[in-house]
Scaffold this motif. Structure first.
Motif, PDB file in Angstrom:
ATOM      1  N   TYR A 193       0.831  -1.193   0.000  1.00 60.16           N
ATOM      2  CA  TYR A 193       0.000   0.000   0.000  1.00 60.16           C
ATOM      3  C   TYR A 193       0.872   1.253   0.000  1.00 60.16           C
ATOM      4  N   PRO A 194       0.385   2.325  -0.627  1.00 59.57           N
ATOM      5  CA  PRO A 194       1.115   3.593  -0.560  1.00 59.57           C
ATOM      6  C   PRO A 194       0.883   4.245   0.797  1.00 59.57           C
ATOM      7  N   LYS A 195       1.769   5.151   1.185  1.00 63.09           N
ATOM      8  CA  LYS A 195       1.699   5.744   2.520  1.00 63.09           C
ATOM      9  C   LYS A 195       0.672   6.866   2.641  1.00 63.09           C
ATOM     10  N   GLY A 196       0.136   7.336   1.545  1.00 63.28           N
ATOM     11  CA  GLY A 196      -0.803   8.454   1.586  1.00 63.28           C
ATOM     12  C   GLY A 196      -2.187   8.026   2.035  1.00 63.28           C
ATOM     13  N   ASN A 213     -11.869  10.368   6.031  1.00 63.13           N
ATOM     14  CA  ASN A 213     -10.474  10.502   5.639  1.00 63.13           C
ATOM     15  C   ASN A 213      -9.710   9.315   6.209  1.00 63.13           C
ATOM     16  N   LEU A 214      -9.137   8.509   5.325  1.00 63.00           N
ATOM     17  CA  LEU A 214      -8.407   7.323   5.765  1.00 63.00           C
ATOM     18  C   LEU A 214      -7.067   7.225   5.048  1.00 63.00           C
ATOM     19  N   LYS A 215      -6.051   6.823   5.790  1.00 63.47           N
ATOM     20  CA  LYS A 215      -4.806   6.437   5.148  1.00 63.47           C
ATOM     21  C   LYS A 215      -5.108   5.159   4.364  1.00 63.47           C
ATOM     22  N   TYR A 216      -4.345   4.898   3.297  1.00 66.20           N
ATOM     23  CA  TYR A 216      -4.584   3.689   2.509  1.00 66.20           C
ATOM     24  C   TYR A 216      -4.470   2.434   3.362  1.00 66.20           C
ATOM     25  N   LYS A 217      -3.537   2.430   4.307  1.00 68.03           N
ATOM     26  CA  LYS A 217      -3.386   1.269   5.189  1.00 68.03           C
ATOM     27  C   LYS A 217      -4.683   1.019   5.965  1.00 68.03           C
ATOM     28  N   ILE A 234       4.679   0.772   0.582  1.00 68.23           N
ATOM     29  CA  ILE A 234       5.550   0.997  -0.563  1.00 68.23           C
ATOM     30  C   ILE A 234       6.381   2.231  -0.232  1.00 68.23           C
ATOM     31  N   PRO A 235       7.698   2.114  -0.229  1.00 65.23           N
ATOM     32  CA  PRO A 235       8.518   3.294   0.065  1.00 65.23           C
ATOM     33  C   PRO A 235       8.262   4.409  -0.954  1.00 65.23           C
ATOM     34  N   THR A 238       2.412  12.473 -11.583  1.00 62.87           N
ATOM     35  CA  THR A 238       1.218  13.038 -10.945  1.00 62.87           C
ATOM     36  C   THR A 238       0.447  11.971 -10.182  1.00 62.87           C
ATOM     37  N   ASN A 239       0.228  10.818 -10.808  1.00 61.97           N
ATOM     38  CA  ASN A 239      -0.517   9.746 -10.144  1.00 61.97           C
ATOM     39  C   ASN A 239       0.239   9.203  -8.931  1.00 61.97           C
ATOM     40  N   MET A 240       1.543   9.068  -9.064  1.00 59.84           N
ATOM     41  CA  MET A 240       2.342   8.538  -7.954  1.00 59.84           C
ATOM     42  C   MET A 240       2.421   9.540  -6.803  1.00 59.84           C
ATOM     43  N   LYS A 241       2.387  10.838  -7.118  1.00 59.41           N
ATOM     44  CA  LYS A 241       2.358  11.852  -6.061  1.00 59.41           C
ATOM     45  C   LYS A 241       1.042  11.772  -5.292  1.00 59.41           C
TER      46      LYS A 241
END
Length: 136
Positions: free
Chosen positions: A8-11, A44-48, A67-68, A94-97
């Motif tokens: 998972y991404p950290k955002g 509002n949720l973090k992806y985790k 995912i780092p 853009t998508n990765m940001k």
């Protein structure tokens, strides 16, 4: 039962039930002020946190690994390069940001001015799971 690994991404982002969006649109048509904008937002949720909810509601035992950020940055550059070569991909800087930031919003205005009542995101996840299971 062997555990699967999920990355998972950290955002994070804002999650809202489709039913609540439909209700919000109708209430904006009925009660909204001309020229005003209303965010139909809920949790509002973090992806985790989101994936933990999905795994709990589907009774899956999953190992979640972040995912780092540097990996997402690298994937964004690779996607930008592929796009420059006219190769279709959903990878881009853009998508990765967007996956690295906390894309959070407030629903206060839609609650106060439109009277939207938001349901638990757990219900939305459960409804989506049932929908996709029925589509099989």
């Amino acid at each position: 039962m062997e555990k699967e690994t999920c990355f998972y991404p950290k955002g994070g982002k804002n999650f809202v039930n489709a039913e609540d969006v439909a209700e919000g649109i109708l209430k904006a048509i009925e009660n909204g002020k001309t020229g005003e904008k209303y965010l139909l937002a809920n949790e509002n949720l973090k992806y985790k946190e989101f994936f933990q909810k999905v795994n709990h509601l589907t009774d899956q035992k999953v190992i979640l690994l972040p995912i780092p950020n540097f990996v997402l940055v690298l994937l964004g550059f690779i996607g930008d390069f592929l796009r420059a070569l006219k190769i279709k991909t959903s990878l881009s800087s853009t998508n990765m940001k967007a996956l690295r930031i906390e894309n959070f919003y407030s629903n206060q205005k839609s609650v106060e001015q439109l009277g939207v009542h938001y349901q638990s995101i757990d219900k939305g996840i459960t409804d989506a799971i049932q929908y996709f299971q029925n589509k099989k």
